[in-house]
Design a protein around this motif. Structure first.
Motif, PDB file in Angstrom:
ATOM      1  N   UNK A 121      38.924   5.611   3.905  1.00 36.67           N
ATOM      2  CA  UNK A 121      40.161   4.901   3.588  1.00 36.67           C
ATOM      3  C   UNK A 121      41.337   5.502   4.344  1.00 36.67           C
ATOM      4  N   UNK A 122      41.366   6.817   4.435  1.00 34.75           N
ATOM      5  CA  UNK A 122      42.429   7.506   5.183  1.00 34.75           C
ATOM      6  C   UNK A 122      42.346   7.162   6.675  1.00 34.75           C
ATOM      7  N   UNK A 123      41.138   7.212   7.240  1.00 36.27           N
ATOM      8  CA  UNK A 123      40.962   6.892   8.662  1.00 36.27           C
ATOM      9  C   UNK A 123      41.338   5.436   8.929  1.00 36.27           C
ATOM     10  N   UNK A 124      40.930   4.530   8.050  1.00 37.38           N
ATOM     11  CA  UNK A 124      41.259   3.110   8.221  1.00 37.38           C
ATOM     12  C   UNK A 124      42.762   2.894   8.145  1.00 37.38           C
ATOM     13  N   UNK A 125      43.441   3.561   7.214  1.00 40.75           N
ATOM     14  CA  UNK A 125      44.899   3.455   7.103  1.00 40.75           C
ATOM     15  C   UNK A 125      45.567   3.908   8.396  1.00 40.75           C
ATOM     16  N   UNK A 126      45.099   5.028   8.945  1.00 39.11           N
ATOM     17  CA  UNK A 126      45.666   5.521  10.206  1.00 39.11           C
ATOM     18  C   UNK A 126      45.399   4.549  11.350  1.00 39.11           C
ATOM     19  N   UNK A 127      44.201   3.999  11.400  1.00 37.55           N
ATOM     20  CA  UNK A 127      43.847   3.074  12.482  1.00 37.55           C
ATOM     21  C   UNK A 127      44.648   1.783  12.421  1.00 37.55           C
ATOM     22  N   UNK A 128      44.835   1.269  11.203  1.00 41.10           N
ATOM     23  CA  UNK A 128      45.532  -0.006  11.032  1.00 41.10           C
ATOM     24  C   UNK A 128      47.052   0.148  11.016  1.00 41.10           C
ATOM     25  N   UNK A 129      47.528   1.358  10.775  1.00 39.24           N
ATOM     26  CA  UNK A 129      48.967   1.589  10.725  1.00 39.24           C
ATOM     27  C   UNK A 129      49.610   1.101   9.447  1.00 39.24           C
ATOM     28  N   UNK A 137      31.503  -1.085   4.695  1.00 32.55           N
ATOM     29  CA  UNK A 137      32.546  -1.578   3.798  1.00 32.55           C
ATOM     30  C   UNK A 137      33.333  -2.644   4.553  1.00 32.55           C
ATOM     31  N   UNK A 138      34.273  -3.238   3.854  1.00 31.32           N
ATOM     32  CA  UNK A 138      35.204  -4.186   4.472  1.00 31.32           C
ATOM     33  C   UNK A 138      36.616  -3.650   4.250  1.00 31.32           C
ATOM     34  N   UNK A 139      37.479  -3.889   5.234  1.00 31.09           N
ATOM     35  CA  UNK A 139      38.871  -3.484   5.104  1.00 31.09           C
ATOM     36  C   UNK A 139      39.719  -4.428   5.956  1.00 31.09           C
ATOM     37  N   UNK A 140      40.709  -5.033   5.344  1.00 30.51           N
ATOM     38  CA  UNK A 140      41.656  -5.902   6.052  1.00 30.51           C
ATOM     39  C   UNK A 140      40.942  -6.929   6.940  1.00 30.51           C
ATOM     40  N   UNK A 141      39.892  -7.545   6.420  1.00 33.29           N
ATOM     41  CA  UNK A 141      39.171  -8.575   7.175  1.00 33.29           C
ATOM     42  C   UNK A 141      38.293  -8.025   8.289  1.00 33.29           C
ATOM     43  N   UNK A 142      38.060  -6.730   8.274  1.00 31.88           N
ATOM     44  CA  UNK A 142      37.241  -6.086   9.301  1.00 31.88           C
ATOM     45  C   UNK A 142      36.030  -5.419   8.646  1.00 31.88           C
ATOM     46  N   UNK A 143      35.054  -5.072   9.462  1.00 31.99           N
ATOM     47  CA  UNK A 143      33.873  -4.367   8.997  1.00 31.99           C
ATOM     48  C   UNK A 143      34.019  -2.886   9.325  1.00 31.99           C
ATOM     49  N   UNK A 144      33.627  -2.047   8.403  1.00 27.17           N
ATOM     50  CA  UNK A 144      33.564  -0.607   8.616  1.00 27.17           C
ATOM     51  C   UNK A 144      32.097  -0.198   8.534  1.00 27.17           C
ATOM     52  N   UNK A 145      31.610   0.442   9.571  1.00 25.67           N
ATOM     53  CA  UNK A 145      30.285   1.055   9.567  1.00 25.67           C
ATOM     54  C   UNK A 145      30.498   2.557   9.652  1.00 25.67           C
ATOM     55  N   UNK A 185      35.378  -2.734  13.098  1.00 27.57           N
ATOM     56  CA  UNK A 185      35.011  -3.896  13.916  1.00 27.57           C
ATOM     57  C   UNK A 185      35.637  -5.155  13.322  1.00 27.57           C
ATOM     58  N   UNK A 186      36.453  -5.918  13.996  1.00 25.68           N
ATOM     59  CA  UNK A 186      37.066  -5.543  15.263  1.00 25.68           C
ATOM     60  C   UNK A 186      38.181  -4.547  15.017  1.00 25.68           C
ATOM     61  N   UNK A 187      38.471  -3.796  16.029  1.00 26.69           N
ATOM     62  CA  UNK A 187      39.554  -2.830  15.956  1.00 26.69           C
ATOM     63  C   UNK A 187      40.898  -3.522  16.076  1.00 26.69           C
ATOM     64  N   UNK A 188      41.951  -2.775  15.942  1.00 26.98           N
ATOM     65  CA  UNK A 188      43.309  -3.315  16.020  1.00 26.98           C
ATOM     66  C   UNK A 188      43.555  -3.977  17.374  1.00 26.98           C
ATOM     67  N   UNK A 189      42.998  -3.399  18.418  1.00 25.71           N
ATOM     68  CA  UNK A 189      43.189  -3.930  19.767  1.00 25.71           C
ATOM     69  C   UNK A 189      42.012  -4.795  20.214  1.00 25.71           C
ATOM     70  N   UNK A 190      41.172  -5.217  19.277  1.00 26.50           N
ATOM     71  CA  UNK A 190      39.972  -5.977  19.618  1.00 26.50           C
ATOM     72  C   UNK A 190      38.811  -5.028  19.841  1.00 26.50           C
ATOM     73  N   UNK A 191      37.645  -5.552  20.055  1.00 24.45           N
ATOM     74  CA  UNK A 191      36.484  -4.702  20.283  1.00 24.45           C
ATOM     75  C   UNK A 191      36.173  -3.844  19.073  1.00 24.45           C
TER      76      UNK A 191
END
Length: 125
Positions: free
Chosen positions: A46-54, A77-85, A100-106
């Motif tokens: 959750x912390x890493x996802x928060x940092x990645x998504x801003x 898991x799922x976060x903000x409409x994305x997949x977390x593996x 997946x997908x990342x903030x910048x795509x891919x």
């Protein structure tokens, strides 16, 4: 081999693709794994996802599995409409998260560690 790919170098995509190719579709591997809450890992993700998504991010539909013999935990898991593996090796306190997908795509990949006094699995305290 997966642990080595995760620990060596900085191209973590190799570790992710190795995991997906060798383990994700392996029925025998999946059957050996036991469901696990992994609250300590979910908090880190959750912390890493928060940092990645801003922005504040909450993991949903969380699933984690343990392969006790190798002290290995993996899941999604799922976060903000994305997949977390993710996967994590307890013996070396090192894990990988793919967004997946990342903030910048891919796909965006982050390596993480659970360090400090709160890093232990509360289930084993």
């Amino acid at each position: 081999m997966l642990q080595q790919k995760l620990q060596q170098g900085t191209d973590y995509e190799q570790a992710l693709y190795y995991f997906l190719e060798e383990f994700a579709g392996d029925a025998k591997f999946v059957q050996q794994c036991e469901p696990e809450e992994a609250l300590h890992i979910m908090a880190a993700l959750g912390h890493v996802a928060t940092n990645s998504l801003g922005k504040e991010a909450t993991l949903e539909q969380r699933r984690a599995f343990r392969l006790a013999e190798f002290r290995f935990i993996h899941g999604n898991a799922a976060v903000a409409g994305r997949v977390v593996l993710f996967f994590y090796f307890e013996a070396v306190d090192t894990g990988l998260m793919a967004l997946i997908p990342g903030v910048k795509g891919g796909t965006e990949i982050a390596r993480f560690r659970l360090t400090g006094g709160l890093a232990g699995n509360p289930k084993h305290n």
